[in-house]
Design an enzyme around this catalytic site. Structure first.
Site, PDB file in Angstrom:
ATOM      1  N   GLU A   1       0.816  -1.221   0.000  1.00 36.44           N
ATOM      2  CA  GLU A   1       0.000   0.000   0.000  1.00 36.44           C
ATOM      3  C   GLU A   1       0.851   1.272   0.000  1.00 36.44           C
ATOM      4  O   GLU A   1       0.563   2.212  -0.733  1.00 36.44           O
ATOM      5  CB  GLU A   1      -0.958   0.012   1.205  1.00 36.44           C
ATOM      6  CG  GLU A   1      -2.164  -0.901   1.061  1.00 36.44           C
ATOM      7  CD  GLU A   1      -1.901  -2.337   1.454  1.00 36.44           C
ATOM      8  OE1 GLU A   1      -0.768  -2.650   1.884  1.00 36.44           O
ATOM      9  OE2 GLU A   1      -2.821  -3.171   1.337  1.00 36.44           O
TER      10      GLU A   1
ATOM     11  N   HIS B   1     -10.024  -4.842  11.144  1.00 37.50           N
ATOM     12  CA  HIS B   1     -10.701  -4.741   9.849  1.00 37.50           C
ATOM     13  C   HIS B   1     -12.016  -3.968   9.951  1.00 37.50           C
ATOM     14  O   HIS B   1     -12.863  -4.081   9.076  1.00 37.50           O
ATOM     15  CB  HIS B   1     -11.025  -6.144   9.302  1.00 37.50           C
ATOM     16  CG  HIS B   1      -9.845  -6.834   8.701  1.00 37.50           C
ATOM     17  ND1 HIS B   1      -8.650  -6.981   9.362  1.00 37.50           N
ATOM     18  CD2 HIS B   1      -9.667  -7.424   7.496  1.00 37.50           C
ATOM     19  CE1 HIS B   1      -7.801  -7.641   8.591  1.00 37.50           C
ATOM     20  NE2 HIS B   1      -8.386  -7.909   7.455  1.00 37.50           N
TER      21      HIS B   1
END
Lengths: 314, 326
Positions: free
Chosen positions: B60, B129
């Site tokens: 990322e 998450h």
């Protein structure tokens, strides 16, 4: 190179006199790296570097008065007094920063190259960073993608042997930093960073490879900074003898010897160059000191391109 | 009008803008050959090819930085993060590079870029998450943050974001990609920075944004049955915030409840409570109240999730408390 040296010496003096604030990382000793890059590159090529960035615009032909005015935080500075020492940008010569976060420019440099490849341009990006930044994870992520996508970028480690006060040998078992490219099958080599000719040749070779579509190159350019990491560094991590050893192979002295040995310039011509450099340094300081501060309205300018962005002011 | 899924609305926005502008491209994990982790980019590789729909490694920070560099050099990247939780690794490039490029360079280099992906809780996905990042990124000058709630909003806001010359972050939800809604046949844009009054009402203003608006609407409908009329405002844009629409509504209802699927400290509700007391103080008949996610990492167990999240009952209770009724 002499202009970079003399400007940086002046910058050091002015900083001690507290003419301006912020951090101040001098490039003294490393001039051959950016000089060789600038002489080996094409005009349309792009450049991005770290916070040790005072010499880069000078190497690319920008009058140092704009860099000096930026150090003073003046509106005539390269980034209108909003970037300071660590954030020198100059669009006319494709200098895309000056970046203060260690290693952040590594993926950005690959991205600049990505855009040129995408658009079918022949430009090459030179992405410079220190041996300290080479320890960031971003380097590995970027090397992997840059090789996979064959991006036209030359990664330049300005390896001055110290990440602030931590020597290369204290951060790795792999002393030959060019080996960092091996995991990605990236062509890599070590270069003598005290020799401007060696840097020029390495840059040309890497740029040719990039322009042919063969992708990135890693150059581990071995250099040395005579001054501390920044102006506030007492340099207790290295010996005076070590500094003197490198000064004995000073890149500017080496160039001078070559000029004299080959009679490229007469003594009078060399004196003229020195006098001109002195004038430019003085003119730069004068320009910076006489330039106006940014207007208060500038605080809200250049934050968004949207002209009517509703800033919260209370 | 025709009915599409939220993911299709996002895809239409990207495809339309990519057909118009060669410099727009999409990159991210699994966006090309896999057709998108949540099938947002389904079929885009076939239409635009591997040059413009680019699979990245799981890196990322690296690909966000490459996209920022590309944006500095004339392209208009759309970066898809599988979720905003994973984008924390890229937050250095979003906050330190994209948000600041224009200012640090004295206006010489901008960063026209879109970062988008799923945000917030999405079932039993536990602590790492299930986070909401609207207020986190809204804190940062230089960025814009939008939260499309419907397919209509998703298409209109994403198209505006792609055309915007400043960095825009789109907060979507794994739980909304399958939501269906109507969109016009013709092209349309929704301006960034304007709130949407979803339901007109007279008793209490409820301000919210994103997926939790589903809970808000359910609560408002129940309250309506009890004779309480709620004005439901969807912020749509978290940076900038359309304060005027909120203040105007509060001046009418004299009461405000903020519902947010996020933690309480330094949240959007904190900001709105400040703003409302500053600009509508004399109009308030009760304190601004809020219904938030619990001030804890998100737990796995179903009953703990229920306890942690805003619910219809919690919203109804807050609205009644603001009216001093039970």
């Amino acid at each position: 190179m002499l202009l970079m040296r003399k400007i940086e010496e002046k910058v050091g003096h002015l900083y001690i006199q507290q003419k301006f604030g912020g951090f101040c990382h001098l490039y003294i000793g490393q001039e051959a790296v950016v000089a060789g890059t600038a002489s080996g590159c094409n005009k349309e090529d792009k450049h991005i570097t770290a916070y040790r960035d005072h010499a880069h615009p000078i190497a690319l032909g920008v009058h140092p008065k704009y860099m000096m005015a930026e150090l003073y935080g003046k509106t005539t500075g390269m980034s209108k007094g909003k970037g300071g020492s660590m954030h020198m940008f100059h669009k006319e010569v494709n200098l895309m920063g000056g970046h203060g976060i260690v290693g952040a420019q590594i993926p950005m440099g690959a991205g600049i190259a990505f855009a040129d490849k995408y658009k079918g341009n022949k430009a090459v990006t030179y992405c410079s960073f220190g041996d300290g930044a080479a320890r960031q994870g971003a380097l590995h992520e970027t090397f992997n993608m840059a090789m996979m996508w064959k991006l036209p970028v030359v990664f330049i480690i300005e390896n001055n042997n110290y990440a602030m006060g931590t020597s290369v040998s204290r951060t790795t078992n792999v002393m030959n930093m060019s080996e960092m490219g091996d995991s990605y099958h990236m062509p890599s080599k070590q270069v003598d960073g005290m020799s401007v000719e060696a840097v020029h040749e390495a840059i040309e070779e890497a740029a040719n490879r990039a322009r042919k579509g063969e992708g990135p190159t890693l150059l581990d350019i071995n250099t040395y900074r005579y001054k501390g990491h920044s102006m506030s560094d007492p340099q207790k991590y290295r010996s005076k003898e070590e500094v003197e050893e490198y000064k004995a192979k000073d890149p500017i002295s080496l160039v001078l010897e070559t000029i004299k040995a080959n009679k490229f310039a007469s003594k009078i011509e060399l004196e003229k160059i020195q006098a001109k450099v002195k004038d430019i340094v003085e003119e730069s300081v004068r320009f910076a000191e006489e330039s106006p501060d940014p207007s208060k309205e500038e605080l809200y300018e250049d934050v968004y391109t949207q002209k009517d962005y509703p800033f919260i002011k209370e | 009008m025709r009915t599409v899924q939220y993911r299709e609305a996002l895809r239409e926005a990207m495809c339309e803008e990519m057909r118009k502008d060669e410099n727009v491209f999409l990159m991210g994990e699994e966006v090309a050959e896999y057709n998108g982790a949540y099938k947002v980019s389904q079929g885009m590789l076939d239409e635009f090819g591997a040059k413009r729909v680019i699979d990245t490694p799981i890196a990322e920070l690296g690909f966000a930085g490459i996209a920022v560099g590309a944006a500095m050099n004339g392209l208009r990247p759309i970066v898809e993060f599988m979720t905003w939780n994973f984008a924390l690794l890229a937050s250095d490039q979003i906050i330190n590079s994209a948000a600041k490029m224009l200012q640090m360079s004295g206006g010489q280099y901008g960063c026209p870029i879109v970062f988008r992906g799923g945000n917030g809780t999405a079932g039993q996905l536990a602590a790492t998450h299930s986070q909401s990042f609207e207020s986190f990124y809204a804190h940062v000058p230089g960025l814009k943050v939008v939260t499309p709630f419907t397919p209509y909003d998703a298409k209109g806001l994403l198209k505006s974001a792609i055309r915007d010359n400043d960095p825009v972050l789109i907060m979507e939800s794994e739980k909304m990609y399958g939501d269906k809604g109507e969109i016009p046949e013709k092209e349309y844009l929704i301006p960034i920075g304007k709130a949407n009054v979803r339901t007109k009402g007279s008793d209490v203003t409820i301000v919210s944004f994103g997926k939790i608006l589903k809970v808000v609407h359910a609560a408002a409908q129940e309250l309506q049955k009890e004779g309480i009329s709620c004005e439901v405002i969807d912020l749509r844009s978290i940076r900038p915030i359309d304060y005027d629409t909120i203040v105007e509504s509060v001046k009418k209802t004299n009461r405000c409840v903020v519902v947010e699927e996020s933690w309480p400290l330094a949240s959007i509700s904190s900001e709105l409570a400040y703003h409302i007391q500053r600009y509508a103080f004399d109009h308030l008949d009760s304190p601004v109240l809020r219904v938030m996610q619990s001030d804890t990492p998100f737990a796995f167990s179903k009953n703990l999730i229920e306890e942690a999240l805003p619910s219809v009952k919690k919203v109804m209770d807050a609205v009644k408390a603001s009216m001093y009724v039970s």
